[in-house]
Design an enzyme around this catalytic site. Structure first.
Site, PDB file in Angstrom:
ATOM      1  N   LYS A 251       3.390   5.365  -7.053  1.00  0.00           N
ATOM      2  CA  LYS A 251       3.300   3.881  -7.728  1.00  0.00           C
ATOM      3  C   LYS A 251       2.807   3.942  -9.354  1.00  0.00           C
ATOM      4  CE  LYS A 251      -0.233  -0.033  -7.668  1.00  0.00           C
ATOM      5  NZ  LYS A 251      -1.246  -0.703  -6.910  1.00  0.00           N
ATOM      6  N   ASP A 256      -2.913  -3.248 -14.051  1.00  0.00           N
ATOM      7  CA  ASP A 256      -2.648  -4.350 -13.137  1.00  0.00           C
ATOM      8  C   ASP A 256      -3.872  -5.470 -13.198  1.00  0.00           C
ATOM      9  OD1 ASP A 256      -2.487  -5.991 -10.633  1.00  0.00           O
ATOM     10  OD2 ASP A 256      -3.272  -4.228  -9.331  1.00  0.00           O
ATOM     11  N   LYS A 263      -7.008 -11.062 -11.398  1.00  0.00           N
ATOM     12  CA  LYS A 263      -8.020 -10.319 -11.042  1.00  0.00           C
ATOM     13  C   LYS A 263      -9.347 -10.871 -11.783  1.00  0.00           C
ATOM     14  CE  LYS A 263      -6.334  -5.635  -9.672  1.00  0.00           C
ATOM     15  NZ  LYS A 263      -6.569  -5.546  -8.144  1.00  0.00           N
ATOM     16  N   ASP A 274      -3.923   2.316 -12.423  1.00  0.00           N
ATOM     17  CA  ASP A 274      -3.171   1.837 -11.248  1.00  0.00           C
ATOM     18  C   ASP A 274      -1.555   2.321 -11.209  1.00  0.00           C
ATOM     19  OD1 ASP A 274      -3.174   0.447  -8.811  1.00  0.00           O
ATOM     20  OD2 ASP A 274      -2.238  -1.210 -10.034  1.00  0.00           O
ATOM     21  N   ASP A 333      -1.293 -10.069  -6.846  1.00  0.00           N
ATOM     22  CA  ASP A 333      -1.814  -8.790  -7.006  1.00  0.00           C
ATOM     23  C   ASP A 333      -1.540  -8.005  -5.986  1.00  0.00           C
ATOM     24  OD1 ASP A 333      -3.855  -7.169  -8.028  1.00  0.00           O
ATOM     25  OD2 ASP A 333      -5.555  -8.072  -7.329  1.00  0.00           O
ATOM     26  N   ARG A 337       2.972  -2.514  -3.495  1.00  0.00           N
ATOM     27  CA  ARG A 337       4.054  -2.416  -2.328  1.00  0.00           C
ATOM     28  C   ARG A 337       5.278  -2.953  -2.760  1.00  0.00           C
ATOM     29  NH1 ARG A 337      -0.178  -5.720   1.216  1.00  0.00           N
ATOM     30  NH2 ARG A 337      -1.484  -4.870  -0.065  1.00  0.00           N
TER      31      ARG A 337
HETATM   32  N1  BES Z   1      -4.367  -1.959  -7.841  1.00  0.00           N
HETATM   33  C1  BES Z   1      -4.940  -2.615  -6.760  1.00  0.00           C
HETATM   34  C2  BES Z   1      -5.773  -1.741  -5.767  1.00  0.00           C
HETATM   35  C3  BES Z   1      -6.983  -1.000  -6.088  1.00  0.00           C
HETATM   36  C4  BES Z   1      -8.110  -1.739  -6.271  1.00  0.00           C
HETATM   37  C5  BES Z   1      -6.970   0.106  -6.825  1.00  0.00           C
HETATM   38  C6  BES Z   1      -9.320  -0.940  -6.618  1.00  0.00           C
HETATM   39  C7  BES Z   1      -8.164   0.885  -7.073  1.00  0.00           C
HETATM   40  C8  BES Z   1      -8.950   0.251  -7.270  1.00  0.00           C
HETATM   41  C9  BES Z   1      -3.858  -3.152  -5.876  1.00  0.00           C
HETATM   42  O1  BES Z   1      -2.591  -3.669  -6.635  1.00  0.00           O
HETATM   43  C10 BES Z   1      -4.419  -4.399  -5.427  1.00  0.00           C
HETATM   44  O2  BES Z   1      -4.809  -5.595  -6.200  1.00  0.00           O
HETATM   45  N2  BES Z   1      -4.762  -4.685  -4.076  1.00  0.00           N
HETATM   46  C11 BES Z   1      -5.105  -6.074  -3.555  1.00  0.00           C
HETATM   47  C12 BES Z   1      -4.461  -6.343  -2.391  1.00  0.00           C
HETATM   48  C13 BES Z   1      -4.476  -7.709  -1.763  1.00  0.00           C
HETATM   49  C14 BES Z   1      -4.217  -8.672  -2.904  1.00  0.00           C
HETATM   50  C15 BES Z   1      -3.981  -7.947  -0.672  1.00  0.00           C
HETATM   51  C16 BES Z   1      -6.447  -5.486  -3.206  1.00  0.00           C
HETATM   52  O3  BES Z   1      -6.798  -4.479  -2.604  1.00  0.00           O
HETATM   53  O4  BES Z   1      -7.532  -6.606  -3.218  1.00  0.00           O
HETATM   54 ZN    ZN Z   2      -2.255  -2.460  -8.305  1.00  0.00          ZN
HETATM   55 ZN    ZN Z   3      -2.868  -5.481  -7.524  1.00  0.00          ZN
END
Ligand code: BES
Ligand code: ZN
Ligand code: ZN
Length: 484
Positions: A251, A256, A263, A274, A333, A337
């Site tokens: 990835k 992000d 966020k 990220d 966010d 995926r």
């Molecule tokens: N890059 C984030 C995941 C992440 C969070 C990595 C904290 C490192 C530290 C990912 O893209 C994300 O934002 N995921 C969301 C998914 C949700 C919206 C279903 C999450 O984990 O909140």
């Molecule tokens: Zn991410």
């Molecule tokens: Zn994200």
């Protein structure tokens, strides 16, 4: 730049520092007895007075004086049972502690552990890593040479492997620590090309027009809100006579923000990291090429920013990924995926024996396993055990989580083949189930490194900030595939 070299025996060596191991209850490791005899009787009492017993990673320094040809002697504790990871950690702590000295002689590699010299070289160099390019007054490590006392040719081969691994890890750390503004996808693609020129890996970069042509709908969807254009990068290691084949997918979200599903500020602070999956894949490929491992390895890195620009992807939009599947995007966010959908589709087209993806995918995985353990998912028991074994050998902490089929209904969409979020619970699992839509029936393992990709504090060979997690597991896996 530090070099690891074969050194003379302790009787004739000289250096700024001598480092010798001690096990629990002041049990002398290789070279320690020599040092104590040379320094004089007082040393044992001195160490005891300092409450140094040889517990793991305890350190005590005594002046060399006129007694030995070393400015100082560092005794480092290894605890009761020495294993490869204990040795790496001890070497890492020592590397940090002696970074102001130019020459260091050690006997740590003489401990009876497989590949001891590899662990020592890796831990020491990785422990001295710093990201100081933006400091006006940097204080780089001054160590020029780590001399392995009395090392033979096979120990030096092992040390060379450790040095190569440390360089791959440092490459990944450098890329992750770099601020997002300095690493747009075009820049990371150029870095991949440099790695290729340097190591002989073949590199293909898909620019934005090529991404459209190749129907990378997930990547283009995430990139829609960003000003910096996306890139899809493919690196290939194709040694002659190789049989096994693996594709590594990382990835590569260079920042992000969450996109329109923005966020909160605090959650964004670390989001330049990220792209740790892509960075790990780059670092691993550099090491795999330099070690000339006889396995066909392809690395795929979808690279983009996730930004909320005026043309951004909206909640409710539907994307079509490379493999033809449609995705209803309900939260922008959950973008990792989306880009992995294309990366994995491309991986499947290679028809490899195994696909491994690595991604800072979900906060939920960090909640489940804590900050230092990666989540491991897979669709094939053999693939899962191969990656688990490689991680254990490499000294990276991963733990299995289930791809529970029943939860598949959580990502069903009424208007598309799948949706990109699965509700409040089991977020790491629903993310894994989403990815499973894009791997067909190729054996596949997914590593969620949202926790261990970065560290809040420095410890042994891990610095604060980017850790380079995953590089060593992927290299170990490819080495194992070469042997099987
Ligand atoms: N890059 C984030 C995941 C992440 C969070 C990595 C904290 C490192 C530290 C990912 O893209 C994300 O934002 N995921 C969301 C998914 C949700 C919206 C279903 C999450 O984990 O909140
Ligand atoms: Zn991410
Ligand atoms: Zn994200």
């Amino acid at each position: 730049m530090i070099e690891v070299v074969a050194g003379e025996s302790l009787d004739t060596a000289n250096a700024d520092v001598l480092v010798v191991p001690v096990l629990s209850e002041l049990t002398w490791g290789p070279g320690a007895e020599w040092a104590v005899a040379a320094l004089g009787d007082w040393v044992e009492g001195y160490l005891s007075a300092q409450e140094f017993t040889g517990k793991a990673r305890q350190m005590a320094t005594v002046p060399g004086g006129d007694a030995v040809a070393f400015g100082r002697v560092v005794f480092v504790g290894l605890g009761d049972e020495v294993d490869a990871e204990g040795l790496r950690r001890a070497a890492g702590s020592v590397g940090r502690a002696v970074s102001k000295y130019a020459t260091v002689v050690t006997t740590l590699h003489q401990l009876e552990i497989d590949d001891a010299a590899e662990c020592v070289a890796f831990g020491f160099i990785a422990g001295q890593y710093r990201f100081d390019k933006y400091l006006s007054d940097p204080k780089p490590a001054k160590t020029e040479a780590l001399e392995l006392a009395g090392a033979d040719a096979s120990a030096m081969d092992a040390a060379q492997r450790g040095t190569t691994l440390a360089a791959g890890v440092a490459l990944a750390r450098d890329l992750v620590n770099e601020p997002a503004s300095a690493k747009p996808p075009t820049h990371l693609a150029a870095v991949a090309e440099e790695i290729g020129a340097d190591t002989g890996l073949a590199v293909t970069v898909y620019d934005e027009a090529a991404c459209v042509e190749e129907r990378f709908g997930g990547l283009l969807g995430v990139a829609a809100g960003a000003t910096n254009p996306p890139r899809m990068v493919v690196l290939r290691h194709e040694p002659e006579g190789a049989e096994a084949s693996v594709v590594l997918v990382g990835k590569g979200i260079v920042f992000d923000s969450g996109g329109l599903s923005l966020k909160p500020p605090a959650a964004m602070e670390t989001m330049k990291t990220d792209m740790s999956g892509a960075a790990a894949v780059f670092g691993a490929m550099q090491a795999i090429a330099r070690l000339d491992v006889p396995v066909n390895v392809t690395a795929i890195a979808p690279l983009t920013e996730n930004m909320p620009g005026g043309s951004a992807l909206r909640p409710g939009d539907v994307l079509r990924a490379r493999n033809g599947k449609t995705i209803e995007v309900l939260n922008t966010d959950a973008e990792g995926r989306l880009v992995l959908a294309d990366g994995l589709s491309l991986a499947v087209e290679e028809d490899p024996d195994l696909i491994v993806d690595i991604a800072t995918l979900t906060g939920a995985c960090k909640v489940a396993l804590g900050a230092s353990i990666g989540g491991l998912f897979g669709n094939d028991d053999y693939a899962i055990s191969a990656v688990t074994a490689a991680a254990a050998r490499a000294g990276e902490n991963v733990w299995p989580l289930p791809l529970e089929k029943e939860y598949g209904s959580l990502i069903e969409s009424p208007i598309a083949d799948v949706k990109n979020i699965g509700g409040r619970f089991g977020g790491a699992i629903t993310a894994g189930l989403f990815l499973a839509h894009f791997v067909d029936d190729v054996p596949w393992v997914h590593l969620d490194i949202a926790g261990p990709a970065r560290a809040d504090k420095a410890e042994h060979y891990i610095p604060k900030g980017a850790t380079g997690f995953g590089v060593r597991t992927m290299v170990a896996l490819v080495q194992d595939l070469a042997r099987s």
